[in-house]
Motif scaffolding. Structure first.
Motif, PDB file in Angstrom:
ATOM      1  N   UNK A  13     -67.615  -3.456  53.997  1.00 21.22           N
ATOM      2  CA  UNK A  13     -65.869  -3.384  53.365  1.00 21.22           C
ATOM      3  C   UNK A  13     -64.825  -1.778  54.211  1.00 21.22           C
ATOM      4  N   UNK A  14     -66.356  -1.037  54.562  1.00 26.57           N
ATOM      5  CA  UNK A  14     -65.302  -0.269  55.085  1.00 26.57           C
ATOM      6  C   UNK A  14     -64.870  -0.734  56.365  1.00 26.57           C
ATOM      7  N   UNK A  17     -61.658  -2.755  54.716  1.00 30.71           N
ATOM      8  CA  UNK A  17     -61.074  -1.365  54.622  1.00 30.71           C
ATOM      9  C   UNK A  17     -59.609  -0.875  55.407  1.00 30.71           C
ATOM     10  N   UNK A  18     -60.753  -0.635  56.887  1.00 34.57           N
ATOM     11  CA  UNK A  18     -59.990  -0.136  57.345  1.00 34.57           C
ATOM     12  C   UNK A  18     -58.856  -0.259  57.938  1.00 34.57           C
ATOM     13  N   UNK A  21     -55.646   1.906  58.161  1.00 35.50           N
ATOM     14  CA  UNK A  21     -55.774   2.887  58.970  1.00 35.50           C
ATOM     15  C   UNK A  21     -54.768   1.146  60.396  1.00 35.50           C
ATOM     16  N   UNK A  25     -51.941   2.228  63.521  1.00 33.46           N
ATOM     17  CA  UNK A  25     -52.383   2.516  64.889  1.00 33.46           C
ATOM     18  C   UNK A  25     -51.542   1.467  65.544  1.00 33.46           C
ATOM     19  N   UNK A  82     -49.193  10.130  55.528  1.00 34.45           N
ATOM     20  CA  UNK A  82     -49.668  10.717  54.400  1.00 34.45           C
ATOM     21  C   UNK A  82     -49.421  12.752  55.165  1.00 34.45           C
ATOM     22  N   UNK A  83     -49.854  12.927  53.597  1.00 36.77           N
ATOM     23  CA  UNK A  83     -49.589  14.277  54.002  1.00 36.77           C
ATOM     24  C   UNK A  83     -50.743  15.210  55.074  1.00 36.77           C
ATOM     25  N   UNK A  84     -51.972  15.078  54.690  1.00 40.00           N
ATOM     26  CA  UNK A  84     -52.617  14.897  56.438  1.00 40.00           C
ATOM     27  C   UNK A  84     -52.908  15.052  58.130  1.00 40.00           C
ATOM     28  N   UNK A  85     -52.258  13.299  57.719  1.00 37.36           N
ATOM     29  CA  UNK A  85     -52.145  12.690  58.922  1.00 37.36           C
ATOM     30  C   UNK A  85     -50.779  13.576  59.349  1.00 37.36           C
ATOM     31  N   UNK A  87     -50.394  16.950  59.321  1.00 43.01           N
ATOM     32  CA  UNK A  87     -50.916  17.532  59.904  1.00 43.01           C
ATOM     33  C   UNK A  87     -51.538  17.968  61.010  1.00 43.01           C
ATOM     34  N   UNK A 141     -58.122  11.526  64.363  1.00 38.90           N
ATOM     35  CA  UNK A 141     -58.667  10.838  63.317  1.00 38.90           C
ATOM     36  C   UNK A 141     -59.292   9.507  63.663  1.00 38.90           C
ATOM     37  N   UNK A 144     -62.502  11.984  62.463  1.00 39.58           N
ATOM     38  CA  UNK A 144     -63.141  12.609  61.360  1.00 39.58           C
ATOM     39  C   UNK A 144     -63.355  11.473  60.773  1.00 39.58           C
ATOM     40  N   UNK A 145     -64.171  10.743  59.970  1.00 41.16           N
ATOM     41  CA  UNK A 145     -64.618   9.754  59.407  1.00 41.16           C
ATOM     42  C   UNK A 145     -65.223  10.066  58.003  1.00 41.16           C
TER      43      UNK A 145
END
Lengths: 145, 72
Positions: A13-14, A17-18, A21, A25, A82-85, A87, A141, A144-145
């Motif tokens: 599933x992971x 759903x990636x 991302x 990329x 988004x805001x985290x990416x 940064x 990115x 840090x999973x």
């Protein structure tokens, strides 16, 4: 047995759903590959020391187009993130910027000492800075999973 | 800043990607918030609170170890 199945199901599933991302990329790569190619062309055009006026005009035009294209890729990447990416990208850019500054300083000193010609290294340093930025942002990115 | 994201997500059987989709951010962002490597902005904190149907205070609390704060 049940736990193992649940684990693999969760992992599958992971991975599925990636895709979001991966799509982001892939979009950066689609933007980045032609721009990188343009950078290499600009570098090649500028590598000839005995240029005619036409060659010089092409070189300047290609380098300008490359710089604008880099800015365009940056803008698109920021809008997509988004805001985290955002940064992560900004922090990676800060490291790359510092690396470019240090490299330019070293190249300037070597130029003053007559060891290398600064104009031959300037573009390589900028492309190197770009590579550092993209690599750090990607690794951060990715791990840090 | 401490948060109850993992606990709340587990209670609803949501994956990080499920929550990320609901909040319209990347899964990395949810992961970074959960592991307290990143404090979300106020708009994102409100979005997360809305998604869980809770208030911000019920999800996030300040990391004030050793301080008295305003709590009675």
């Amino acid at each position: 047995m049940m736990e193992g199945t649940a684990y693999f199901r969760r992992m599958a599933k992971q991975v599925r759903q990636d895709q979001v991302t991966r799509a982001a990329r892939r979009a950066v790569l689609i933007d980045g590959i032609p721009v990188s190619a343009l950078g290499v062309i600009a570098l090649a055009l500028g590598s000839n020391p005995d240029q005619s006026a036409t060659q010089k005009a092409w070189w300047i035009a290609t380098t300008t187009a490359f710089s604008l294209a880099v800015a365009w890729v940056l803008l698109r990447a920021f809008r997509r993130a988004d805001e985290y990416l955002r940064r992560v990208q900004l922090e990676s850019m800060a490291v790359a910027f510092a690396a470019v500054l240090v490299a330019l300083q070293v190249a300037t000193l070597l130029d003053a000492a007559g060891i290398v010609a600064l104009h031959q290294l300037a573009q390589l340093i900028l492309v190197g800075g770009l590579a550092i930025w993209l690599t750090i942002a990607d690794l951060r990115t990715r791990f840090h999973r | 800043m401490k948060n109850r994201l993992r606990e709340l997500r587990a209670a609803r059987r949501w994956s990080q990607a499920d929550l990320a989709d609901r909040c319209q951010v990347s899964r990395q962002a949810i992961n970074a918030i959960e592991t307290e490597r990143y404090d979300p902005s106020l708009p994102l904190a409100f979005t997360i609170a809305d998604v869980f149907g809770l208030t911000i205070e019920e999800i996030f609390r300040p990391d004030r170890a050793g301080t008295t704060g305003t709590e009675a």
